[in-house]
Design an enzyme around this catalytic site. Structure first.
Site, PDB file in Angstrom:
ATOM      1  N   THR A 149      -6.308   0.724  -3.214  1.00  0.00           N
ATOM      2  CA  THR A 149      -6.845   1.469  -2.067  1.00  0.00           C
ATOM      3  C   THR A 149      -8.351   1.287  -1.926  1.00  0.00           C
ATOM      4  OG1 THR A 149      -5.071   3.084  -2.245  1.00  0.00           O
ATOM      5  CG2 THR A 149      -7.042   3.816  -1.097  1.00  0.00           C
ATOM      6  N   THR A 157      -4.947   2.658  -8.085  1.00  0.00           N
ATOM      7  CA  THR A 157      -4.811   3.761  -9.048  1.00  0.00           C
ATOM      8  C   THR A 157      -3.409   3.872  -9.657  1.00  0.00           C
ATOM      9  OG1 THR A 157      -4.320   5.302  -7.259  1.00  0.00           O
ATOM     10  CG2 THR A 157      -6.623   5.121  -7.945  1.00  0.00           C
ATOM     11  N   ASP A 158      -2.398   3.299  -8.964  1.00  0.00           N
ATOM     12  CA  ASP A 158      -1.018   3.501  -9.433  1.00  0.00           C
ATOM     13  C   ASP A 158      -0.793   2.971 -10.856  1.00  0.00           C
ATOM     14  OD1 ASP A 158      -0.369   4.761  -7.081  1.00  0.00           O
ATOM     15  OD2 ASP A 158       0.593   3.017  -6.168  1.00  0.00           O
ATOM     16  N   SER A 211      -1.883  -2.091  -6.633  1.00  0.00           N
ATOM     17  CA  SER A 211      -1.639  -2.103  -8.079  1.00  0.00           C
ATOM     18  C   SER A 211      -0.164  -2.035  -8.480  1.00  0.00           C
ATOM     19  CB  SER A 211      -2.484  -1.060  -8.790  1.00  0.00           C
ATOM     20  OG  SER A 211      -1.974   0.226  -8.651  1.00  0.00           O
TER      21      SER A 211
HETATM   22  N1  LIG Z   1      -4.917   4.907  -4.603  1.00  0.00           N
HETATM   23  C1  LIG Z   1      -4.380   3.717  -4.847  1.00  0.00           C
HETATM   24  O1  LIG Z   1      -5.074   2.788  -5.193  1.00  0.00           O
HETATM   25  C2  LIG Z   1      -2.885   3.611  -4.705  1.00  0.00           C
HETATM   26  C3  LIG Z   1      -2.393   2.249  -4.285  1.00  0.00           C
HETATM   27  N2  LIG Z   1      -0.990   2.325  -3.967  1.00  0.00           N
HETATM   28  C4  LIG Z   1      -2.574   1.209  -5.410  1.00  0.00           C
HETATM   29  O2  LIG Z   1      -2.430   1.541  -6.562  1.00  0.00           O
HETATM   30  O3  LIG Z   1      -2.808   0.091  -5.103  1.00  0.00           O
END
Ligand SMILES: NC(=O)C[C@H](N)C(=O)O
Length: 324
Positions: free
Chosen positions: A12, A87-88, A56
Site C-alpha cells: 500500500t 503490511t500483510d 505483499s
Molecule cells: N497495507 C498494506 O500494505 C496491505 C496490502 N494488501 C499489502 O500488504 O500489500
C-alpha cells in the site's frame, strides 16, 4: 552526512487510490514516494531503489531471499537501510532479514495502511520516521526493526493485529522497543543477541497448519501427499492438539520430517504440561519440536532458514530452543 538507502518492494505504501472506484492498487507511472524525501529537509544523503512492485500477499520466500542478498550487498555503502513493504506479510520478511542479515547497522522495514493519496495517509509519514530511525545510532545492533505509527518494534515480536487500523503493528506481551516523537527517538528496551543463519538459497517447502476443535486426520493425510520438508502447527494453549492428528504427526517424525509446535494463543510459551493423548507432554516425547514465543508464520520462516543448514531433528530442536 549519513547515507541511507531506501529499497521499495511494493504494498500500500507504493500504491494509490483510484478516486472514482476507491480501489487501491499500483496504477503505473512513477512510484508515489520516489524522491519525496529529497524534497524535505532531511540531513541525509538518500538513495532509492525499486526492488519489486508487489502487493505483499504476492511476496514469497524467494523474494525475501533476494531482498536479503540485496540488503547484505548494499550495507557496506550505507549507514542504514529502509525497506518499504506491504503490511500483510511484512512481519515475515522482517523476520527473514532479521535471521539472515549479519550487520550492526540499522535495518528498518515500514509500510502504510493508507496509500499516498488517501486522507490521513501514513505512507510518507512512516517513511520519514523510518529514515530518522535508520540515521539514529541507537537503532544499531538491534536486528531488524519495524517502524510504523510512531513506534519501533523488533522483527522478532511484531505482528499485524488489525486489518485496517494504522496502529496495526503490535508486539503482544513485549511491547515496542521504542517510540518516535516530533523531535526525538527513544528506545526503552533492547533485544537479546540473536544468532544469524546466512543462507545461500531457500529451497525447502514448509507448510503451516492451525489446529481447530474437531480437527481430524484427513487434512494431515492430504499433507502427507504433498511431501513437505517440514510442518509448523499452531496448537491450542500451552501446546496441545486433538488426539486424532497424533498418528499422522508421528509418521512425519518417523520419516525425519520436522514438526514444529507453536500456540494459537499469541502470548505465553508452549510447554509439555499435559499428558493426555495429544497433550504437550505426549507431543514432546514423540519428538515434536517446541518453538518458544513466536507465531506460526514466524516459526515457518525460521524452519525454512534452519532447514538450509540442517535436516537433523536434534540440531533443529536446538536451533529452535537456543533462541526465540
Ligand atoms: N497495507 C498494506 O500494505 C496491505 C496490502 N494488501 C499489502 O500488504 O500489500
Amino acid at each position: 552526512m549519513k547515507k541511507i538507502l531506501i529499497i521499495h518492494t511494493g504494498g500500500t505504501i507504493s500504491m494509490l487510490e483510484n478516486k472514482e472506484t476507491k480501489e487501491v492498487n499500483f496504477f503505473g507511472g512513477s512510484h508515489p514516494l520516489l524522491n519525496e524525501l529529497n524534497k524535505l529537509d532531511i540531513n541525509a544523503k538518500i538513495d532509492e531503489h525499486i526492488q519489486f512492485d508487489l502487493p505483499s500477499p504476492h511476496i514469497t520466500p524467494q523474494h525475501m531471499f533476494l531482498l536479503s542478498q540485496k540488503v547484505s550487498a548494499e550495507l557496506p555503502f550505507y549507514d542504514g537501510i529502509v525497506i518499504t513493504h506491504g503490511t500483510d506479510t511484512l512481519e515475515e520478511t522482517a523476520y527473514f532479514l532479521h535471521l539472515t542479515v549479519k550487520t550492526d547497522k540499522p535495518i528498518i522495514i515500514t509500510g502504510a495502511m493508507r496509500s499516498s493519496n488517501e486522507i490521513g495517509s501514513d505512507a510518507l509519514y512512516n517513511l520519514i520516521c523510518s529514515v530518522r530511525v535508520a540515521m539514529d545510532q541507537k537503532a544499531a545492533n538491534k536486528g531488524v526493526l519495524v517502524v510504523m505509527n510512531d513506534e519501533i518494534h523488533s522483527a522478532e515480536n511484531v505482528t499485524k493485529t488489525s486489518t485496517s487500523n494504522i496502529a496495526t503493528f503490535q508486539s503482544p506481551q513485549f511491547g515496542p522497543l521504542g517510540i518516535i516523537t516530533k523531535n526525538a527517538i527513544f528506545f526503552h528496551r533492547t533485544i537479546l543477541q540473536q544468532p544469524i543463519f546466512p543462507v545461500n538459497s531457500i529451497s525447502k517447502h514448509v507448510i503451516l497448519l492451525k489446529a481447530y476443535a474437531g480437527m481430524d486426520c484427513r487434512l494431515l493425510a492430504a499433507v502427507q501427499e504433498i511431501k513437505p520438508d517440514g510442518i509448523v502447527i499452531e496448537g491450542f494453549g500451552q501446546g496441545n492438539l486433538p488426539e486424532s492428528v497424533v498418528p499422522a504427526l508421528q509418521a512425519f517424525i518417523r520419516a525425519s520430517i520436522p514438526v514444529i509446535l507453536v500456540s494459537r494463543s499469541f502470548t505465553g510459551t508452549v510447554q509439555p504440561t499435559y499428558s493426555y493423548a495429544g497433550g504437550g507432554k505426549q507431543l514432546k516425547e514423540m519428538g515434536v519440536i517446541f518453538a518458544q514465543g513466536m507465531t506460526g508464520q514466524k516459526a515457518r520462516i525460521k524452519l525454512l532458514i534452519a532447514l538450509e543448514h540442517t535436516t537433523n531433528l536434534h540440531e533443529l530442536e536446538s536451533i529452535f530452543e537456543s533462541f526465540a
